[in-house]
Design a protein around this motif. Structure first.
Motif, PDB file in Angstrom:
ATOM      1  N   ASN A   1      45.816  40.882  26.059  1.00 16.41           N
ATOM      2  CA  ASN A   1      46.154  40.639  27.456  1.00 16.41           C
ATOM      3  C   ASN A   1      47.076  39.437  27.590  1.00 16.41           C
ATOM      4  OD1 ASN A   1      43.527  42.079  27.224  1.00 16.41           O
ATOM      5  ND2 ASN A   1      43.653  42.127  29.451  1.00 16.41           N
ATOM      6  N   GLU A   2      46.803  38.398  26.842  1.00 14.06           N
ATOM      7  CA  GLU A   2      47.623  37.187  26.917  1.00 14.06           C
ATOM      8  C   GLU A   2      49.025  37.417  26.371  1.00 14.06           C
ATOM      9  OE1 GLU A   2      44.067  33.836  26.546  1.00 14.06           O
ATOM     10  OE2 GLU A   2      44.820  34.841  24.734  1.00 14.06           O
TER      11      GLU A   2
ATOM     12  N   GLU B   1      50.920  39.016  29.164  1.00 14.62           N
ATOM     13  CA  GLU B   1      51.252  37.998  30.159  1.00 14.62           C
ATOM     14  C   GLU B   1      52.408  37.114  29.690  1.00 14.62           C
ATOM     15  OE1 GLU B   1      48.930  34.491  32.732  1.00 14.62           O
ATOM     16  OE2 GLU B   1      47.912  35.555  31.109  1.00 14.62           O
TER      17      GLU B   1
ATOM     18  N   CYS C   1      52.119  44.572  33.017  1.00 11.45           N
ATOM     19  CA  CYS C   1      51.846  43.183  33.379  1.00 11.45           C
ATOM     20  C   CYS C   1      50.347  42.936  33.385  1.00 11.45           C
ATOM     21  CB  CYS C   1      52.418  42.849  34.760  1.00 11.45           C
ATOM     22  SG  CYS C   1      54.013  42.013  34.703  1.00 11.45           S
ATOM     23  N   TRP C   2      49.986  41.686  33.136  1.00  9.05           N
ATOM     24  CA  TRP C   2      48.600  41.248  33.222  1.00  9.05           C
ATOM     25  C   TRP C   2      48.560  39.921  33.969  1.00  9.05           C
ATOM     26  CZ3 TRP C   2      43.574  42.029  33.071  1.00  9.05           C
ATOM     27  CH2 TRP C   2      42.688  40.978  32.789  1.00  9.05           C
ATOM     28  N   LYS C   3      47.817  39.874  35.050  1.00  3.66           N
ATOM     29  CA  LYS C   3      47.514  38.649  35.771  1.00  3.66           C
ATOM     30  C   LYS C   3      48.778  37.910  36.226  1.00  3.66           C
ATOM     31  CE  LYS C   3      45.165  35.234  34.043  1.00  3.66           C
ATOM     32  NZ  LYS C   3      44.210  34.430  33.268  1.00  3.66           N
ATOM     33  N   MET C   4      49.790  38.665  36.690  1.00  4.54           N
ATOM     34  CA  MET C   4      51.020  38.047  37.189  1.00  4.54           C
ATOM     35  C   MET C   4      51.173  38.265  38.688  1.00  4.54           C
ATOM     36  SD  MET C   4      52.447  36.418  34.710  1.00  4.54           S
ATOM     37  CE  MET C   4      54.149  36.170  35.206  1.00  4.54           C
TER      38      MET C   4
END
Length: 535
Positions: free
Chosen positions: A314-315, A318, A335-338
């Motif tokens: 996941n990182e 990101e 995308c992750w956590k954006m």
């Protein structure tokens, strides 16, 4: 019934196993009619979530954006800074938290109140938009027309044909195979004899130019590959007892849709600097305006690989998205956590079929709820190359209805050339859709700027603005802002039903309707039904 029981038993067994391994397990109690959405864009069509649904946010972005988020129609929410998993069993959401980072709470009594709270707390919007041309004019992508033969001559012809056929210029995206090789980010000299002259011509026609790019490097014995390997710029193998980045030497070979390649490790400053140098050189040498950042999917960063920063999948996803923040003209699919960032997000490729057209609204709704409001519903008519290889299978009605669905969404993107595949009547219907978008552009841009400041979705489902009135399962209509209801035609045919909330509504044909009921309307090929709330 037996299959459902077995699924529940498997989920419970999994939960018990994770609890025994040190995970925290929480239960969110749902009311009888409480609807649930989660930040899983690719599965928006499965929402509100039904009993039996389960998801693990670790290492699986399902080829689209993810946000570690759950929202309900009664104001409940769940957020985590780290991946977690959950399952719905009856009226319980069972949340399994391996990182002890999940926050569960309640903010008001509606979907909108919960969304506003989490966006303010966990993915704040800073007031910035991606390039406004992505909203204000149609986008054009060269993939379907040129596929694996991107070349200077045909790209210019495509752009000139846009203008000659009466369509407005906008952003033009040059897709995969413009480059010499993956990682060798320069124009192929055989197909692009003078790329600077090409971009000059495209700018002269009124276009801004984007290039497709990805984080892969072809794993041959080129000087580039050997140089980057020596500097440990790639994700590394975790084999033969080697379990530390310091000891590892061999790049991991990652299988993706274009073969097997090495993959840049953006936790290594060497990789970040090198990739930035490639982007900056393309801007400097050829006046490129921005980039379509493809790939970045979590599945390409498996747990059994090593990175300098020890990032999880996941990182890594990101970290790749961070590059887009350098360019106002950008596009991402993974995308992750954006959430809250000025990034243009595109839906995963859709097929040239009615079933996939019907997924656009629920997928776009979840984009907005997840903090990704600056979004594009893939390509008009579909973005899968295989759908257009046989011209006899092209459905003109479907392409028109697809363009009409895009027309009042935050963005719209062409790839297959409508002037090539449509007859005069259908092409005129597409041009009318573009004209309608132009008329509503002040509203769309106002909503985009508002969204950039406060996080409200540009488009939403009816449940968002008309809470707890039984609208949670309506997936073929959407709200543009709080007062414009859009009901595009998403099936073959020329009539449909429209659900109108309470109030007085004026339709696109200037007829007034009293809400609180379902109406039947005729939808000829050149109509995009919409309703303005008068009071």
């Amino acid at each position: 019934m037996k299959k459902v029981i077995l699924l529940f038993l498997l989920i419970i067994e999994l939960i018990i196993s994770k609890a025994e391994n040190g995970c925290r397990v929480d239960t969110i109690k749902l009311q009888e009619n409480e609807a649930v959405w989660a930040g899983i864009i690719r599965e928006g069509n499965l929402m509100p979530i039904n009993p039996g649904y389960k998801m693990d946010f670790h290492e699986d972005n399902k080829s689209n954006q993810l946000q570690p988020l759950i929202l309900t129609s009664k104001g409940q929410y769940c957020w985590s800074e780290e991946p977690f998993s959950f399952a719905r069993i009856g009226n319980d959401l069972i949340v399994t938290d391996p990182h002890l980072s999940v926050t569960i709470g309640k903010a008001g009594s509606s979907l909108r109140e919960a969304h506003k709270f989490v966006s303010e707390q966990y993915f704040q919007f800073g007031g910035h938009l991606p390039d406004t041309l992505l909203f204000s004019s149609p986008q054009y992508n060269t993939w379907i027309e040129l596929n694996f033969n991107q070349n200077q001559e045909d790209i210019i012809k495509y752009a000139e044909a846009v203008i000659e056929n009466g369509l407005p210029s906008g952003v033009l995206m040059i897709d995969d195979t413009w480059q010499e090789d993956y990682g060798v980010w320069d124009f192929h000299p055989g197909r692009f004899p003078d790329p600077k002259a090409m971009t000059d011509r495209l700018h002269e026609l009124g276009f801004k130019v984007m290039l497709w790019i990805c984080p892969f490097v072809s794993a041959d014995q080129s000087l580039l590959y050997r140089k980057l390997k020596k500097e440990k710029a790639f994700l590394l193998e975790n084999d033969n007892g080697i379990d530390s980045w310091e000891m590892a030497e061999e790049p991991a070979m990652i299988r993706w849709w274009n073969g097997v390649s090495a993959l840049l490790d953006f936790s290594n400053p060497v990789s970040v600097n090198w990739f930035n140098e490639q982007l900056d050189r393309l801007v400097e040498d050829y006046d490129i305006d921005g980039f379509k950042f493809d790939a970045g999917d979590m599945k390409f960063y498996p747990d059994n690989t090593l990175s300098m920063g020890g990032l999880n999948s996941n990182e890594h996803c990101e970290s790749y998205a961070q590059f887009g923040l350098r360019f106002s003209l950008n596009e991402f699919r993974a995308c992750w956590k954006m959430g809250g960032q000025p990034l243009a997000q595109r839906l995963q490729d859709k097929g040239h079929e009615w079933e996939d057209l019907q997924k656009l609204i629920p997928h776009m709704v979840v984009e907005g709820l997840s903090g990704y409001p600056f979004s594009c519903p893939d390509m008009i008519g579909g973005g899968l190359l295989s759908s257009f290889e046989d011209s006899s299978t092209i459905n003109q009605e479907l392409i028109v209805r697809s363009a009409q669905c895009h027309a009042l969404m935050p963005m719209m993107q062409f790839s297959v050339a409508p002037w090539r595949v449509l007859d005069k009547v259908n092409f005129e219907a597409v041009k009318m859709a573009i004209e309608l978008r132009r008329e509503f552009m002040p509203m769309i841009m106002s909503l985009a700027h508002q969204s950039a400041k406060c996080g409200e979705p540009i488009m939403s489902n009816l449940e968002y603005y008309f809470p707890n009135q039984g609208f949670e399962n309506i997936k073929d209509q959407f709200m543009l802002g709080s007062e414009l209801l859009v009901a595009p035609m998403l099936t073959k045919g020329y009539s449909r039903e429209v659900v109108l909330p309470q109030g007085i509504w004026m339709a696109d044909d200037e007829k007034e309707y009293e809400g609180g009921r379902t109406i039947s309307i005729e939808v000829p090929i050149d109509r995009i039904p919409y309703f303005i709330k008068l009071r």
